[in-house]
Scaffold this motif. Structure first.
Motif, PDB file in Angstrom:
ATOM      1  N   SER A 101       7.525   1.579   9.281  1.00 39.91           N
ATOM      2  CA  SER A 101       6.214   1.408   8.244  1.00 39.91           C
ATOM      3  C   SER A 101       5.716   2.702   8.107  1.00 39.91           C
ATOM      4  N   GLU A 110       4.303   2.853   0.481  1.00 43.37           N
ATOM      5  CA  GLU A 110       3.653   1.738   1.014  1.00 43.37           C
ATOM      6  C   GLU A 110       3.227   0.575   0.100  1.00 43.37           C
ATOM      7  N   ASN A 114       7.225  -3.281   2.283  1.00 47.85           N
ATOM      8  CA  ASN A 114       6.445  -4.075   3.601  1.00 47.85           C
ATOM      9  C   ASN A 114       7.460  -4.335   4.625  1.00 47.85           C
TER      10      ASN A 114
END
Length: 351
Positions: A101, A110, A114
């Motif tokens: 992430s 971003e 996801n």
């Protein structure tokens, strides 16, 4: 082949469940280690095959929803985002998901990518997504089917892939060939005298282990033979169990010490004239999968143009659902007479 019988009254069923939980924990701990992912990313043949397959098929990815099964550090998700996907969901059960992430954020993706941590069989896709257009995954293990990741990809396909959607790679082939091992005798003799002690009984156990090794192309003495194919867009999500006959032609005179297994996968789709393939053959560039080696008890002395006939089988290990075991039977008839042998091989998660 029939499955093992479990005695519920003796508590063996509970022990089996606990063992499976431990195996799963160890498996995902391995993929939580940075060195594991560094080794994967350094495998240029592997990483570049996925990059090329995605970049050369940009028209398939533009504006599409992509699911990356077992995304690791997210490299395939980033490739898909770069190719124009409107949404990419990377699913990763190992703790490396948190770092993935962060990597997505560091690369300004971003809003597209996801990362979801969890088992693909248990998660729900974010933003109410019910269908995806493309599934990408680097699911292959040694001897193709080790690690059991194929079943996760097929689960995701059955649950989320829209009709007519694409799975990449979508064709996987497993091959067998015969090879010599110049160091086989030396390695076997090691156990005869270890600091003055006879440990030759170890050879019996070692001889039944399937091992991963890098087989030099010049040590391959036969043609290869396709023993199994999986087409990911249509294959049923059932345990991999098969037996296949094979016939190999000896390419040059020598001594065959082992049968070796390797695989290739193909990224078919789009309008690319030459589809991207990734091969783990000894004749192809090195990959971290190398080759899976099944050592024979008795070497075969062969001459060019002889034929070796055999049967190969693969089935899940009763001890570890992420491992596969093998059976091998071979028969040859050449200048030194007829030779035949049959053997079982076990594997471990280290494979």
């Amino acid at each position: 082949m029939s499955g093992d019988q479990v005695d519920v009254s003796s508590g063996k069923l509970q022990n089996l469940t606990l063992n499976e939980e431990v195996e799963e924990s160890v498996f995902f701990q391995t993929y939580s280690r940075l060195e594991t992912h560094m080794d994967l990313l350094k495998d240029t043949a592997r990483t570049m095959a996925y990059r090329d397959a995605i970049e050369q098929n940009r028209q398939l990815f533009e504006g599409k929803v992509v699911l990356d099964v077992g995304c690791g550090m997210g490299i395939l998700s980033l490739f898909a985002a770069k190719a124009g996907a409107s949404k990419v969901i990377g699913v990763e059960n190992a703790d490396i998901a948190a770092l993935a992430s962060q990597i997505v954020k560091d690369n300004g993706k971003e809003n597209v990518v996801n990362v979801v941590q969890g088992l693909i069989e248990e998660v729900e896709l974010p933003d109410g997504i019910q269908q995806v257009d493309i599934i990408v995954s680097e699911w292959m293990g040694n001897a193709l089917y080790m690690e059991g990741m194929l079943h996760s990809v097929l689960f995701a396909r059955d649950k989320w892939l829209r009709p007519g959607g694409l799975v990449l790679p979508n064709v996987a082939n497993l091959w067998i060939a015969g090879a010599c091992d110049p160091h086989r005798s030396l390695n076997n003799d090691f156990w005869n005298n270890v600091e003055g002690f006879d440990m030759s009984s170890v050879k019996i156990q070692v001889s039944h282990e399937a091992v991963v090794d890098c087989v030099a192309s010049q040590n391959v003495l036969t043609s290869d033979y396709l023993v199994h194919t999986t087409r990911l867009e249509s294959a049923p999500n059932t345990p991999i169990k098969f037996r296949s006959m094979f016939e190999l032609e000896v390419l040059r005179t020598g001594i065959i010490h082992s049968m070796i297994l390797y695989f290739d996968v193909a990224f078919l789709g789009g309008q690319t004239e030459t589809p991207v393939t990734l091969s783990t053959s000894p004749h192809a560039p090195w990959t971290h999968w190398e080759q899976t080696v099944l050592h024979l008890d008795n070497p075969l002395y062969v001459q060019a143009k002889e034929r070796i006939i055999g049967g190969f089988g693969m089935f899940p290990s009763s001890e570890n659902s992420r491992c596969m075991n093998f059976e091998l039977g071979i028969r040859s008839k050449g200048a030194k007479g007829q030779a035949s042998q049959f053997k079982y091989f076990n594997s471990s998660q280290k494979l």
